[in-house]
Design an enzyme around this catalytic site. Structure first.
Site, mmCIF file in Angstrom:
data_model
loop_
_atom_site.group_PDB
_atom_site.id
_atom_site.type_symbol
_atom_site.label_atom_id
_atom_site.label_comp_id
_atom_site.label_asym_id
_atom_site.label_seq_id
_atom_site.Cartn_x
_atom_site.Cartn_y
_atom_site.Cartn_z
ATOM 1 N N SER A 93 0.861 -1.119 0.137
ATOM 2 C CA SER A 93 0.000 -0.046 -0.039
ATOM 3 C C SER A 93 1.134 1.425 0.000
ATOM 4 O O SER A 93 1.457 1.659 0.861
ATOM 5 C CB SER A 93 -0.808 0.017 1.095
ATOM 6 O OG SER A 93 -1.538 1.264 1.173
ATOM 7 N N HIS A 140 -0.799 -0.932 -4.557
ATOM 8 C CA HIS A 140 -2.127 -0.558 -4.000
ATOM 9 C C HIS A 140 -2.204 1.137 -3.858
ATOM 10 O O HIS A 140 -1.316 1.488 -2.862
ATOM 11 C CB HIS A 140 -2.414 -1.354 -2.723
ATOM 12 C CG HIS A 140 -3.829 -0.944 -2.405
ATOM 13 N ND1 HIS A 140 -4.850 -1.748 -2.560
ATOM 14 C CD2 HIS A 140 -4.181 -0.229 -1.049
ATOM 15 C CE1 HIS A 140 -6.111 -1.493 -1.871
ATOM 16 N NE2 HIS A 140 -5.417 -0.507 -0.863
ATOM 17 N N ASP A 196 -4.519 4.132 -2.416
ATOM 18 C CA ASP A 196 -5.808 4.512 -1.648
ATOM 19 C C ASP A 196 -6.070 5.867 -2.071
ATOM 20 O O ASP A 196 -5.321 6.717 -1.666
ATOM 21 C CB ASP A 196 -5.329 4.234 -0.114
ATOM 22 C CG ASP A 196 -5.341 2.916 0.409
ATOM 23 O OD1 ASP A 196 -6.214 2.234 0.326
ATOM 24 O OD2 ASP A 196 -4.073 2.654 0.934
ATOM 25 N N MET A 242 -9.042 8.633 -1.202
ATOM 26 C CA MET A 242 -9.993 9.122 -0.282
ATOM 27 C C MET A 242 -10.391 10.405 -0.587
ATOM 28 O O MET A 242 -9.643 11.404 -0.840
ATOM 29 C CB MET A 242 -9.290 9.160 1.084
ATOM 30 C CG MET A 242 -8.628 7.616 1.584
ATOM 31 S SD MET A 242 -7.903 7.612 3.093
ATOM 32 C CE MET A 242 -7.085 6.155 3.279
ATOM 33 N N HIS A 282 -8.151 1.622 -4.902
ATOM 34 C CA HIS A 282 -8.967 1.465 -3.731
ATOM 35 C C HIS A 282 -9.646 2.801 -3.352
ATOM 36 O O HIS A 282 -9.180 3.652 -2.882
ATOM 37 C CB HIS A 282 -8.489 0.816 -2.478
ATOM 38 C CG HIS A 282 -9.376 0.666 -1.287
ATOM 39 N ND1 HIS A 282 -8.928 0.326 0.110
ATOM 40 C CD2 HIS A 282 -10.711 0.696 -1.290
ATOM 41 C CE1 HIS A 282 -9.623 0.413 0.739
ATOM 42 N NE2 HIS A 282 -10.782 0.440 0.075
ATOM 43 N N MET A 314 -11.933 5.014 -1.679
ATOM 44 C CA MET A 314 -12.825 5.313 -0.166
ATOM 45 C C MET A 314 -13.472 6.633 -0.599
ATOM 46 O O MET A 314 -13.090 7.708 0.105
ATOM 47 C CB MET A 314 -11.782 5.330 0.719
ATOM 48 C CG MET A 314 -11.388 3.666 1.176
ATOM 49 S SD MET A 314 -10.086 3.541 2.100
ATOM 50 C CE MET A 314 -8.782 3.640 0.909
ATOM 51 N N MET A 322 -12.145 -5.393 3.846
ATOM 52 C CA MET A 322 -11.565 -4.534 4.716
ATOM 53 C C MET A 322 -11.174 -5.315 6.055
ATOM 54 O O MET A 322 -12.125 -5.575 6.898
ATOM 55 C CB MET A 322 -12.030 -3.133 4.949
ATOM 56 C CG MET A 322 -12.098 -2.176 4.124
ATOM 57 S SD MET A 322 -10.444 -1.814 3.297
ATOM 58 C CE MET A 322 -9.607 -1.175 4.693
ATOM 59 N N ASP A 364 -7.126 -6.283 3.250
ATOM 60 C CA ASP A 364 -6.550 -4.788 3.286
ATOM 61 C C ASP A 364 -6.760 -4.514 4.792
ATOM 62 O O ASP A 364 -7.755 -4.036 5.166
ATOM 63 C CB ASP A 364 -7.324 -4.018 2.274
ATOM 64 C CG ASP A 364 -6.472 -2.599 2.255
ATOM 65 O OD1 ASP A 364 -5.512 -2.546 2.867
ATOM 66 O OD2 ASP A 364 -7.020 -1.658 1.630
#
Ligand SMILES: O=C(CO)[C@@H](O)[C@H](O)COP(=O)(O)O
Ligand SMILES: [Fe+2]
Length: 257
Positions: free
Chosen positions: A11, A36, A38, A40, A99, A101, A174, A208
């Site tokens: 990540s 990965h 992330d 957000m 990913h 979010m 998750m 994750d």
């Protein structure tokens, strides 16, 4: 029994963002399969509230209107977006496992596809109404569609998405509350992984949050094959060894099953 291929995905949230390209390169040299990413968001709620007020003030809207500020984000953090993915893409051909979010994943399909994202995993909690549209558009843009679920979300919610005519190709379970790296792994989430693996032997099942050498075996034996690991990899004296331990655990568990 031969299982779906192990994919180890460091990540990048735990990387040094000021040196993202070299951090990515380092992880790939250390044996990572995916990177990965992330993503957000900050949800702009004011326009939404105004439009809805003009049309109807439903009782369902009231708790939303008076929700504390932090609930207006999908998670209480902001990270990266399409411009950063686009910059990183110029330096690598790696699979960028995004990913999302965010409260409105639909808004990000076009920009992320253009930026060079490879996988697009949205959360089931924010896509009850439009997951079919999301999956179709993600596929049409040449990305791999995935669905993620928070620890409190029942696993049954993703079954229709895996069984649809145009299905998601990955389920991300998750194993911490989404929002931050470096949290403690929740072993109780492994029941979800076991149920998924039993029902869908060839599905990519990603875990994750809190994964590392001390927690991987339980996830691998439950049936996870895509392993996201941030702090355990980037914080290790030898990230290469951690990536290798994660892979061996997944492959070992697949041989035993
Ligand atoms: O999606 C998230 C957090 O919301 C993760 O991808 C974390 O970044 C994983 O970090 P570690 O728990 O492995 O440190
Ligand atoms: Fe993540």
């Amino acid at each position: 029994m031969e299982g779906v291929k192990a994919k180890i995905a460091p990540s990048m949230l735990s990387s040094d963002f000021a040196n993202l390209a070299s951090e990515a390169e380092r992880m790939l040299q250390f044996g990572a399969d995916w990177l990965h990413m992330d993503i957000m968001d900050l949800y702009i709620i004011s326009i939404d509230i105004n439009c809805r007020l003009f049309h109807s003030i439903s009782s369902a809207l009231l708790p939303f209107l008076f929700a504390p500020k932090k609930n207006r984000h999908f998670v209480p953090n902001l990270t990266i977006g399409a411009p950063v993915i686009q910059s990183l893409r110029k330096h690598t051909n790696a699979y960028l496992d995004c990913h999302l979010m965010v409260t409105n994943p639909l808004d990000y399909i076009e920009p992320l596809a253009k930026a060079g994202a490879s996988g697009f995993t949205f959360h089931v909690e924010v896509s009850q109404e439009n997951w079919q549209e999301l999956v179709q558009k993600i596929k049409a843009k040449g990305m791999k569609p995935g669905v993620a679920l928070r620890p409190g979300t029942p696993i049954e919610q993703v079954f229709p998405l895996v069984e649809a005519e145009a299905p998601v190709e990955l389920v991300l379970v998750m194993t911490v509350e989404p929002g931050f790296g470096g949290q403690k792994f929740m072993p109780e989430m492994m029941d979800k992984v076991r149920v998924l693996r039993e029902k869908y032997p060839s599905l990519d099942i990603e875990v994750d949050g809190g994964l590392g050498p001390t927690t991987i075996d339980v996830a691998a034996s439950a049936g996870a094959n895509c392993i996201v690991a941030g702090s355990s990899v980037f914080g290790a004296p030898s990230p290469q060894d951690v990536i290798s331990i994660l892979r061996k655990s997944v492959e070992g568990a697949q041989c035993k099953s």
